[in-house]
Design an enzyme around this catalytic site. Structure first.
Site, short mmCIF file in Angstrom:
data_model
loop_
_atom_site.label_atom_id
_atom_site.label_comp_id
_atom_site.label_asym_id
_atom_site.label_seq_id
_atom_site.Cartn_x
_atom_site.Cartn_y
_atom_site.Cartn_z
N GLY A 214 44.24 45.31 40.07
CA GLY A 214 43.82 46.67 40.39
C GLY A 214 43.74 46.88 41.89
CG ASP A 237 46.97 49.03 40.48
OD1 ASP A 237 46.93 49.63 39.39
OD2 ASP A 237 46.10 49.16 41.36
CG MET A 287 43.84 45.14 33.43
SD MET A 287 42.49 45.37 34.62
CE MET A 287 41.72 46.86 33.95
CE LYS A 300 36.13 45.91 47.81
NZ LYS A 300 36.09 47.38 47.60
CG HIS A 304 32.71 50.22 38.45
ND1 HIS A 304 32.12 50.80 39.56
CD2 HIS A 304 34.05 50.35 38.62
CE1 HIS A 304 33.08 51.27 40.36
NE2 HIS A 304 34.24 51.00 39.81
#
Length: 399
Positions: A214, A237, A287, A300, A304
């Protein structure tokens, strides 16, 4: 003195007694004012104007009229109107304020950037919190309306989608203004965090191949490799992110290289492979399907965005991509178990609600991260550091 005057006089202790609970409640009723003033200050480039004026004029503090004189668009009421805005910023510690007595004997307020306000001016590397503030206050402004629906409406599973009709990443492809605001926010704020992390976190030492899952256009890897030039960086990504990323120079002790890209599992390498000395290799993929191999993997502010079930799915793919004793480096907010009135606790709760309302995601406690770690097949969980920020932490999941 009349008897009425005597009756109106109150004991000094009673006169100065303040109901702090009422004062706090009343203050919160005006909570929309400060975000509006801060957003206006950012839009007006106020912090940058003050920073440059302080530097060029050699003056430590400036009056409203002196600040107004630096604005590109002048009008007769500008200084007076700034004088309404500047005290608000000073009361929130973004500016310092003092009184200056001029040669004619007149007293006036003078202002300077505070250490807090400095983060809203651009530093020597072009980083600032200003664009990030614009994203929260203006970019997502429609989301803050009718938040009650996100709580009470059983069919409102994603508030952003409920407001705009599309998920955030779909909507930013459609709305060019929001896309630009979002990209500016990430570009100018992300390096500030990474700079703090690199000062304290030593876990990149000895890493041979680092995969940033990402990683966008590779700015984080660029910062890491600038400090650890022996690392081979793989920026991973979605293909549409990788494919449209502009080439970025990667400066190492050995020279300057460029980002290139390929699609994971494809023979078509697009821009080709980069060697370690050339800097960073871009890889496109999901992913949720697989992750490029490396002896360390960086996540990173990725977890969330997703539910626990979704996190476990891509964390298990990370586990597969690691060698024995390899690690996943997770950088994310760590929220307190019990909220409290501190700034760090308020910030953590605010960020958690941003994730809830925008992405349908969540911030997590240390125990919740440890549970994700163990549920994904890792053998050891370790909080490496969190001193650079009261809420942002660096955690390590060991295979």
């Amino acid at each position: 003195m009349s008897s009425n005057s005597k009756q109106n006089q109150l004991p000094i202790d009673q006169e100065t007694e303040v109901d702090e609970a009422y004062l706090t409640a009343l203050f919160l009723s005006f909570s929309r004012v400060f975000p509006a003033i801060l957003n206006a200050a950012v839009d007006l480039n106020l912090f940058e104007i003050i920073a440059k004026a302080q530097s060029s004029c050699g003056s430590s503090s400036l009056s409203a009229s002196e600040i107004a004189s630096q604005f590109p668009n002048q009008h007769s009421e500008l200084a007076k109107r700034l004088e309404r805005m500047l005290p608000v910023l000073a009361s929130y510690s973004l500016l310092t304020c003092s009184i200056r007595t001029n040669e004619d004997g007149k007293r006036e307020r003078v202002y300077a950037l505070s250490p807090v306000g400095q983060y809203y001016a651009f530093d020597n590397d072009g980083n600032s919190l200003g664009p990030f503030s614009t994203l929260i206050h203006r970019g997502f402004q429609q989301v803050w309306n009718d938040v009650k629906d996100a709580i009470a409406d059983p069919d409102n599973n994603n508030h952003f989608q409920n407001v705009h009709g599309l998920l955030p990443f779909q909507y930013t492809e459609k709305d060019k203004e929001l896309n630009q605001i979002f990209n500016n926010a990430m570009a100018h704020n992300g390096p500030l965090e990474m700079k703090m992390i690199l000062k304290l976190y030593k876990g990149f030492e000895g890493v041979s191949t680092l995969v940033d899952v990402g990683g966008g256009v590779g700015r984080v890897l660029k910062q890491i490799i600038s400090k650890y030039p022996s690392i081979k960086g793989i920026n991973f990504d979605l293909p549409q992110v990788i494919q449209h990323a502009s080439p970025l120079p990667v400066v190492t002790m050995e020279g300057v290289g460029w980002l290139s890209w390929r699609v994971l599992g494809s023979d078509d390498s697009g821009g080709g492979y980069c060697t370690m000395l050339e800097g960073i290799e871009h890889v496109g993929g999901s992913m949720f399907e697989s992750v490029p191999e490396g002896d360390a993997i960086l996540l990173k502010r990725v977890c969330h965005n997703w539910s626990d079930e979704e996190c476990v799915k891509f964390l298990r793919n990370c586990h597969k991509a690691l060698p024995k004793y390899g690690k996943v480096i997770v950088v994310d907010c760590i929220v307190p178990e019990i909220p409290n009135p501190s700034i760090s606790s308020k910030l953590a709760c605010d960020v958690d609600n941003v994730m809830f309302l925008i992405h349908g995601g969540k911030e997590r406690t240390e125990n919740e991260f440890q549970s994700l770690c163990m549920s994904s097949g890792f053998s050891k969980f370790h909080v490496a550091c969190r001193g650079f920020s009261a809420i942002l932490g660096v955690m390590e999941f060991y295979k």
